[in-house]
Enzyme design. Structure first.
Site, mmCIF file in Angstrom:
data_model
loop_
_atom_site.group_PDB
_atom_site.id
_atom_site.type_symbol
_atom_site.label_atom_id
_atom_site.label_comp_id
_atom_site.label_asym_id
_atom_site.label_seq_id
_atom_site.Cartn_x
_atom_site.Cartn_y
_atom_site.Cartn_z
ATOM 1 C CG ASP A 92 64.850 17.248 62.566
ATOM 2 O OD1 ASP A 92 65.848 16.511 62.034
ATOM 3 O OD2 ASP A 92 64.271 16.961 63.673
HETATM 4 P P1 ATP Z 1 62.135 16.138 59.232
HETATM 5 O O1 ATP Z 1 61.158 16.228 60.558
HETATM 6 O O2 ATP Z 1 63.600 15.475 59.720
HETATM 7 O O3 ATP Z 1 62.256 17.339 58.653
HETATM 8 P P2 ATP Z 1 60.242 14.713 58.077
HETATM 9 O O4 ATP Z 1 59.174 14.813 59.061
HETATM 10 O O5 ATP Z 1 60.159 15.377 56.757
HETATM 11 O O6 ATP Z 1 61.837 14.866 58.578
HETATM 12 P P3 ATP Z 1 59.726 11.918 58.215
HETATM 13 O O7 ATP Z 1 58.764 12.221 59.194
HETATM 14 O O8 ATP Z 1 61.026 10.706 58.226
HETATM 15 O O9 ATP Z 1 60.602 13.284 57.541
HETATM 16 O O10 ATP Z 1 59.089 11.463 57.011
HETATM 17 C C1 ATP Z 1 59.680 10.852 55.716
HETATM 18 C C2 ATP Z 1 58.678 10.932 54.582
HETATM 19 O O11 ATP Z 1 57.454 9.810 55.137
HETATM 20 C C3 ATP Z 1 57.635 12.044 54.213
HETATM 21 O O12 ATP Z 1 58.262 12.528 53.038
HETATM 22 C C4 ATP Z 1 56.328 11.272 53.763
HETATM 23 O O13 ATP Z 1 56.439 10.842 52.466
HETATM 24 C C5 ATP Z 1 56.358 10.121 54.718
HETATM 25 N N1 ATP Z 1 55.770 10.445 56.000
HETATM 26 C C6 ATP Z 1 55.861 11.182 57.047
HETATM 27 N N2 ATP Z 1 54.913 11.120 57.832
HETATM 28 C C7 ATP Z 1 54.041 10.370 57.510
HETATM 29 C C8 ATP Z 1 52.892 9.763 58.046
HETATM 30 N N3 ATP Z 1 52.367 10.167 59.285
HETATM 31 N N4 ATP Z 1 52.109 8.811 57.470
HETATM 32 C C9 ATP Z 1 52.642 8.389 56.199
HETATM 33 N N5 ATP Z 1 53.778 8.639 55.632
HETATM 34 C C10 ATP Z 1 54.307 9.773 56.508
#
Ligand code: ATP
Length: 884
Positions: free
Chosen positions: A332
């Site tokens: 991740d």
């Molecule tokens: P990883 O941990 O696998 O690297 P990530 O944390 O980048 O993944 P996700 O948490 O699935 O991925 O987030 C995907 C997308 O969702 C982000 O790029 C962002 O645009 C949106 N996002 C993430 N967290 C939030 C939140 N707490 N509130 C609103 N949107 C969010």
């Protein structure tokens, strides 16, 4: 409070529940009350499964064919009145059992200490505030919060549920999740239908809830079945199984050869029958590496302990082995490769662009714009991101600013603190929590302007919701987003919707239409410096690193480049993966190092595709939905800090610091452990075989035995208590992270190693025999000649130990002195050899004789010969044949 009667808690209403359990669902229990209840009812844990007693464990050590043979020999020698032999063989049996016991309990202890690290946490309300505690500290009446991915820590009566779904297969065998409710149920409701209860050991798959603990420890439903949930399993590994099998085959072969030699010698040679019998027994004992499986478990278990010190909790021994052969790390991004310390740097509303100063969570900085015009949308934007939020900002005891909850939420609280505008208060009515499968969150709140839904999420998802809104120019905003993403910023889109004041419940359908766009935020999350180093280290070790992220491809590519994973602009998205068949994916997957906009479901397919290509795959994960991919991966890696209990359960390894570098460290440790297991085998087999060769050769040649049976047994015993321990603590070789990963399913004993075993055994046995014959021919006493031979074998073993310590280079190098244990055990061994050579009572027992000083040169010189020959062979082999 009634202590032991099992109550029908599910049939009670919430008021009665509070009264009976003397608790308050708003404030929770008071700490003093908790202490009293803990004293009275004990901790919330299941009784340990009955442990084997020490005696039983020792007795178990005797359950081995080779020991049976030895016990038979002890009895027979006693009956034929060879009391000394009988005593020595008896000693060998006991010493072997004790060593086996010691090694096994050391391994078990190492694993137990790991088990204690796998504690489950619970979030409770106590004295009016929300705290995280070790689930063992839960008592009846505690008010517990449940979140997706949590393991339910006790039997709980639900008092509040927000789409709360719980998977109860641990209890009912049914793998579909059950939706939980709050209302009281009829008295006769059966266990499976008690939907206002959440049972210990089951797990929350989605939604959130609050409940009151009604039963703890052994009184819970799972406690009644008494099944251990978190357990460090499997002492056996493919490697130990392979060696145990191998050991058994050797035993059978050796016993058959021994019988053949016995028969041959009985008819064609004139040894005294008692001595012949004993020699053959000694040959069997000497040639069988009986201590091998126990020492291997110990090496593996101590490896597990070392990994835990380096922040990687490995849950079972087989994983230690697998770690050494990992060829791909899928990681991740957020928090593992990056710091997970988010800062909003850019905000673009439809009116203006803002840049934000300051870094980290400290609310110090400004929201600056190019013009000074008033922008009503900024206030709405800030209110929306502050409300559609589950985080709080606080200062810790050292005055450092920190947040609770998700950093992507927290950074917006900090942002809201940086404005001069005064944002109105709102009250949350309902919410849709963030989930990486749908990538947004929304809150229904009431405030000055009535009820509103505030939404924030990934731009693609929010833009889809804005479909049909004519004021929204998707092309323009996609370009804006692209610009931010190219700089490595994580982009969040923000929107809102005015709703009726009667609205109480929020569903996904409510945000799918009629929403108004408020703008974009660009967030930075700097890479961890150590991750950059570790990515390089992994690549040098032939391990590819792939980054899997929910972020936009441009953001992912920018970060991938910064971290050194990516050399080009290639990223593949979750959507593209969805459109491919398994075969297509397997074909292209090796070309990509960055996977963007992925959902947890993509992870499973990524693992499968890589495994199809023969890769030994590790995959990280933290959420409930990651569990299938974690289970499927060769090494599933869960996050110790931000990971859910469900993901920890599904994984083989837990990172206590959520850090990418820890995975690479664990791989290094895995390689070291595997090397040491291999070295132990490579050390023990030739030296055991040498003892067998001596007996066989003397029988074949019809000469007197150069070593008496008790002398052979002595060698076996003293080397078992000393040098076989050397490899437990052998540090990694210099090239451990320069080599390519070990091939999957590669043979433990290659032809090369078999060759090595034979020639080393031949040198030691051959020189021992020749020297003995020459000495006897030159008039030396048998006892003196035998003592010299005894020392030749032991010194040969000792010198050979130093050959094996460094398999991939010269034995004499900078790291020669790094393993203190190797020198300590050699010191002890020399002491023992001096004792058997000079102590008078040893002479009686072992038929040895003191050596004059000059004779010591023989074993030492011949030990050196072994050392030099093996070093030369290793060199030639490295140079001309293979990578060994
Ligand atoms: P990883 O941990 O696998 O690297 P990530 O944390 O980048 O993944 P996700 O948490 O699935 O991925 O987030 C995907 C997308 O969702 C982000 O790029 C962002 O645009 C949106 N996002 C993430 N967290 C939030 C939140 N707490 N509130 C609103 N949107 C969010």
């Amino acid at each position: 409070m009634d202590d032991d009667a099992q109550k029908n808690w599910f049939a009670k209403n919430i008021d009665d529940l509070q009264k009976e359990l003397k608790t308050d669902i708003e404030l929770g229990l008071a700490e003093d009350e908790v202490k009293e209840r803990l004293d009275e009812f004990g901790e919330n844990k299941l009784d340990d499964i009955k442990k084997e007693s020490t005696l039983k464990k020792i007795i178990k050590q005797f359950h081995d064919i080779i020991i049976y043979v030895l016990i038979a020999a002890t009895i027979i020698t006693f009956l034929i009145e060879h009391y000394i032999d009988s005593a020595v063989i008896g000693m060998v049996v006991i010493v072997n059992a004790l060593i086996g016991y010691f090694q096994e309990s050391k391994a078990q202890k190492a694993l137990d200490s790991i088990r204690n690290m796998l504690s489950v946490e619970a979030t409770v309300e106590r004295d009016g505030s929300r705290v995280e505690i070790d689930a063992k500290q839960l008592v009846r009446g505690d008010v517990v919060y449940l979140f997706p991915g949590d393991r339910v820590p006790a039997d709980i009566r639900i008092v509040d549920a927000d789409n709360l779904k719980v998977e109860e297969s641990a209890l009912t065998g049914e793998s579909d999740s059950v939706e939980k409710q709050v209302g009281a149920l009829p008295d006769d409701t059966v266990l499976a239908d008690r939907i206002n209860m959440a049972f210990s050991g089951t797990s929350v798959t989605s939604g959130t809830g609050v409940g009151v603990v009604v039963e703890t420890g052994n009184h819970t439903e799972i406690g009644k079945i008494n099944e251990q949930m978190t357990e460090v399993k499997e002492m056996e590994t493919p490697l130990t199984k392979q060696t145990a099998e191998f050991g058994k085959n050797i035993t059978i072969a050796v016993v058959l050869i021994a019988i053949a030699f016995f028969v041959f010698a009985y008819f064609f040679r004139d040894y005294e029958i008692g001595e012949l019998f004993l020699s053959v027994i000694a040959m069997v004992v000497g040639s069988i590496p009986e201590g091998l499986p126990a020492i291997m478990s110990m090496i593996l278990a101590i490896g597990v302990q070392k990994m835990a010190k380096r922040n990687a909790i490995v849950k079972s021994l087989p994983s230690v082995e697998t770690l050494g052969s990992v060829s791909i790390i899928n990681s991740d991004k957020t928090g593992t490769l990056t710091k997970n310390e988010m800062t909003v740097k850019t905000v673009i509303t439809p009116n203006q662009t803002y840049s934000i100063t300051g870094e980290g969570y400290a609310p110090e900085g400004e929201i600056q714009s190019e013009t000074k015009e008033k922008d009503p949308l900024l206030e709405k934007f800030l209110l929306a991101t502050k409300t559609a939020n589950e985080s709080e900002l606080f200062q810790d005891e050292n005055g450092r600013w920190n947040i609770t909850g998700e950093p992507t939420d927290g950074c917006f609280i900090t942002l809201a603190e940086k404005t001069d505008l005064s944002l109105p208060e709102t009250e949350e009515i309902d919410k849709i929590p963030f989930d990486s499968s749908y990538k947004y969150m929304a809150t229904l709140a009431s405030g000055e302007e009535g009820r509103m839904i505030y939404i924030k999420g990934a731009p693609g998802e929010i833009f889809d919701m804005l479909h049909g809104n004519n004021e929204f120019d998707r092309n323009f905003w996609e370009q804006q987003m692209e610009q931010m993403a190219k700089h490595g910023q994580r982009v969040i889109a923000v929107a809102y919707k005015k709703v009726s004041d009667q609205m109480e419940d929020l569903t996904h359908d409510d945000v799918k239409k009629d929403i108004e766009f408020l703008g974009l935020a660009g967030i930075i999350d700097p890479p961890r410096e150590e991750a950059i180093q570790s990515v390089k280290a992994a690549q040098t070790a032939g391990v590819q690193v792939k980054m899997i992220t929910g972020d936009h491809p441009s953001t992912a590519v920018a970060i991938g480049k910064k971290i050194g994973i990516l050399k080009n602009d290639k990223a593949i998205t979750g959507k593209e993966i969805d459109q491919m068949s398994d075969d297509e994916l397997a074909e292209v997957i090796e070309d990509y190092a960055v996977f963007a906009r992925t959902s947890p479901a993509n992870k499973l397919r990524i693992v499968k595709a890589l495994q199809k290509n023969g890769e030994v795959t590790s995959m990280t994960g933290d959420g409930v939905n990651d569990a299938p991919a974690l289970k499927k991966a060769d090494i599933g890696v869960a996050m110790g800090i931000k990971g859910t209990e469900v993901s920890k359960d599904a994984s083989n390894m837990i990172l206590t610091d959520d850090n990418f570098s820890t995975i690479v460290d664990a791989i290094e440790e895995g390689r070291r452990v595997y090397d040491n297991v291999k070295k132990t085998i490579l050390f023990l087999l030739p030296t055991s075989a040498a003892e067998g060769f001596i007996v066989m050769a003397s029988i074949l040649l019809g000469i007197s035995m150069p070593l008496s049976p008790v002398q052979l047994l002595w060698i076996n015993m003293v080397t078992a208590v000393t040098i076989s321990f050397a490899f437990v603590y052998e540090p990694a070789e210099k090239d451990v992270m320069v080599r390519k990963p070990r091939e999957k399913g590669s043979q433990l004993l290659s032809k090369y190693y078999v060759f090595r075993i034979f020639y080393v055994a031949a040198i030691v046995a051959g020189t021992g025999l020749i020297v003995n014959t020459i000495m006897v021919d030159n008039g030396f006493d048998h006892a003196v000649a035998n003592t010299v031979t005894l020392n030749i074998v032991v010194f040969g073993k000792m010198f050979y130990l130093f050959n094996v310590r460094n398999e991939h280079g010269f034995a004499l190098n900078k790291s020669f002195f790094t393993n203190k244990v190797a020198f300590i055990v050699c010191g002890i061994l020399i002491g023992l050899q001096l004792a058997i050579t000079y102590a008078p009572f040893m002479h009686t027992v072992f038929a040895t004789a003191p050596l004059e000083f000059g004779l010591w040169f023989i074993p030492i010189a011949l030990g050196l010969v072994v050392f030099i020959v093996v070093e030369m062979e290793k060199y030639l082999n490295r140079r001309f044949f293979s990578k060994h």
